[in-house]
Design a protein around this motif. Structure first.
Motif, mmCIF file in Angstrom:
data_model
loop_
_atom_site.group_PDB
_atom_site.id
_atom_site.type_symbol
_atom_site.label_atom_id
_atom_site.label_comp_id
_atom_site.label_asym_id
_atom_site.label_seq_id
_atom_site.Cartn_x
_atom_site.Cartn_y
_atom_site.Cartn_z
ATOM 1 N N SER A 127 0.667 -1.176 -0.173
ATOM 2 C CA SER A 127 -0.038 0.204 0.131
ATOM 3 C C SER A 127 0.495 1.466 0.183
ATOM 4 C CB SER A 127 -1.405 0.239 1.139
ATOM 5 O OG SER A 127 0.242 -0.412 2.341
ATOM 6 N N GLY A 129 1.654 3.132 -2.709
ATOM 7 C CA GLY A 129 1.182 3.905 -3.681
ATOM 8 C C GLY A 129 2.365 3.196 -4.988
ATOM 9 N N GLU A 131 2.493 0.669 -7.214
ATOM 10 C CA GLU A 131 0.985 -0.159 -8.178
ATOM 11 C C GLU A 131 1.736 -1.128 -8.136
ATOM 12 O OE1 GLU A 131 -0.286 2.137 -11.223
ATOM 13 O OE2 GLU A 131 -1.002 2.296 -9.255
ATOM 14 N N ASP A 148 -2.831 -3.149 -0.094
ATOM 15 C CA ASP A 148 -4.063 -2.601 -0.075
ATOM 16 C C ASP A 148 -5.090 -3.762 -0.844
ATOM 17 O OD1 ASP A 148 -6.293 -1.583 -2.539
ATOM 18 O OD2 ASP A 148 -4.062 -0.990 -3.600
ATOM 19 N N HIS A 214 -10.180 8.317 -5.923
ATOM 20 C CA HIS A 214 -9.752 7.011 -4.226
ATOM 21 C C HIS A 214 -8.781 5.575 -4.859
ATOM 22 C CE1 HIS A 214 -12.101 2.997 -2.336
ATOM 23 N NE2 HIS A 214 -10.818 3.879 -1.524
ATOM 24 N N GLN A 215 -7.535 5.397 -4.526
ATOM 25 C CA GLN A 215 -6.404 4.644 -4.816
ATOM 26 C C GLN A 215 -7.101 3.052 -4.585
ATOM 27 O OE1 GLN A 215 -2.682 5.554 -2.939
ATOM 28 N NE2 GLN A 215 -2.282 3.197 -3.382
ATOM 29 N N ALA A 218 -5.128 -0.361 -8.119
ATOM 30 C CA ALA A 218 -3.418 -0.866 -8.226
ATOM 31 C C ALA A 218 -4.047 -2.118 -8.912
ATOM 32 C CB ALA A 218 -3.418 -0.339 -6.771
ATOM 33 N N GLN A 228 -1.953 4.389 -11.740
ATOM 34 C CA GLN A 228 -3.522 4.729 -11.628
ATOM 35 C C GLN A 228 -2.554 6.262 -11.146
ATOM 36 O OE1 GLN A 228 -6.000 3.599 -8.590
ATOM 37 N NE2 GLN A 228 -3.997 2.669 -7.307
ATOM 38 N N LYS A 229 -3.144 7.653 -11.096
ATOM 39 C CA LYS A 229 -3.023 8.280 -10.457
ATOM 40 C C LYS A 229 -3.887 8.612 -9.314
ATOM 41 C CE LYS A 229 -0.183 12.568 -8.569
ATOM 42 N NZ LYS A 229 1.433 11.868 -7.987
ATOM 43 N N ALA A 230 -4.164 8.897 -8.251
ATOM 44 C CA ALA A 230 -5.047 8.905 -6.529
ATOM 45 C C ALA A 230 -5.010 10.155 -6.190
ATOM 46 C CB ALA A 230 -5.162 7.998 -5.951
ATOM 47 N N GLY A 233 -6.000 8.533 -0.818
ATOM 48 C CA GLY A 233 -5.335 6.972 -0.479
ATOM 49 C C GLY A 233 -6.322 6.499 -0.729
ATOM 50 N N LEU A 234 -5.818 5.193 -0.453
ATOM 51 C CA LEU A 234 -6.730 3.722 -0.138
ATOM 52 C C LEU A 234 -7.936 4.145 0.653
ATOM 53 C CD1 LEU A 234 -4.111 1.398 0.884
ATOM 54 C CD2 LEU A 234 -5.020 1.945 -1.172
#
Length: 318
Positions: A127, A129, A131, A148, A214-215, A218, A228-230, A233-234
């Protein structure tokens, strides 16, 4: 038997009958009905897969109500009653349901509820970031916060989750194994077809970058070569910093992004504000954590919503 004994026994029988009837009327959905396996699922995808695999042999309760985002949901007393009376409980794991450990610990020691961890066997992503950083399967729950949990958004992972559910249904109800195996085979074929649609369509897009609120994506991004660019976060209620927003604006410009994706169970205010500032549009990318009332009424399910996601991705990545 004497008349006196009959006089005593008849009222006792009446009390017992009335008690049984009243208990039946007050029973929750998770109580055994017509010999079916009673299953409680922690959120929508698990509910959908269990219904499809179990067919007529199961009663399934989705703990998280329609229209509710599950990240911050916690069970109420009625949910605990349903769970304690079920034959099977399906949860995702990977740290998604923060309430599960305490809930399972609170079950009676003699509870016979079969527990299924849906993500068992799935290769989890860190998690951090990143991915593209793949982790091995976890051996325990101690480090779940480092993963994640949004594993179901890859159809490949969804198939693993579905198999975990099927395997436990067979253990709980071996008499109907043939039906469970056949239903799983059909669901697996549908998930394979969905996976092939994604692979074929996304391999042809000229762009590979998406901006999401929203992440959640992934696993989907890794499966199909996307980035993906969030904005957040999670957790869907995490707030981006001014530095985050600056980076996202730069990402939008440098990658010629035309759409910012938002999800229906979370406020779209931030996505629309950012889209307006960046002079781009917004569009739905559904993380399938739950259905809206409209989706429920229309008969939407995991497959149809994932197909809708694919159509929106194709549009955004042209």
């Amino acid at each position: 038997m004497s008349l006196r004994n009959k006089t005593i026994i008849i009222p006792i029988l009446l009390v017992l009958i009335v008690s049984v009837v009243l208990t039946g009327c007050g029973k929750s959905q998770a109580t055994l009905i017509n010999g079916k396996v009673n299953v409680v699922a922690s959120f929508y995808p698990l509910y959908d897969f269990t219904k499809k695999i179990g067919g007529d042999h199961v009663n399934v309760i989705n703990l998280v109500p329609t229209g509710v985002e599950p990240h911050d949901w916690t069970p109420k007393s009625r949910d605990m009653q349903n769970l304690s009376k079920a034959q099977m409980f399906v949860y995702l794991g990977a740290g998604f349901e923060g309430w599960v450990k305490d809930t399972l610990d609170s079950l009676p020691k003699d509870s016979k509820v079969a527990i299924v961890e849906g993500s068992k066997g799935v290769q989890l992503l860190a998690s951090t970031g990143d991915e593209h950083e793949q982790q091995g399967q976890k051996d325990d729950h101690t480090n779940e916060a480092h993963y994640d949990p949004h594993v179901w958004l890859s159809p490949v992972n969804a198939k693993i989750i579905a198999q975990n559910i099927k395997d436990q249904l067979v253990k709980v109800d071996p008499a109907n194994q043939a039906d469970y195996e056949a239903n799983f085979k059909q669901l697996a074929a549908n998930l394979d077809q969905l996976n092939n649609k994604y692979k074929d369509a996304l391999s042809k897009t000229t762009k590979k970058e998406i901006v999401v609120t929203h992440q959640s994506f992934a696993y989907l991004a890794k499966e199909y070569g996307l980035t993906q660019k969030a904005i957040m976060g999670l957790s869907p209620d995490a707030e981006p910093t001014s530095k985050d927003l600056k980076e996202i604006n730069e990402f939008i410009r440098s990658n010629n992004i035309k759409y910012i994706f938002f999800e229906e169970l979370v406020s779209d205010r931030l996505a629309k504000t950012l889209a307006k500032d960046a002079k781009v549009e917004t569009m739905v990318l559904n993380p399938l954590e739950g259905l809206t009332d409209a989706q429920l009424k229309s008969g939407a399910d995991y497959i149809s919503l994932m197909e809708a996601n694919l159509n929106n991705l194709i549009k955004a990545l042209q």
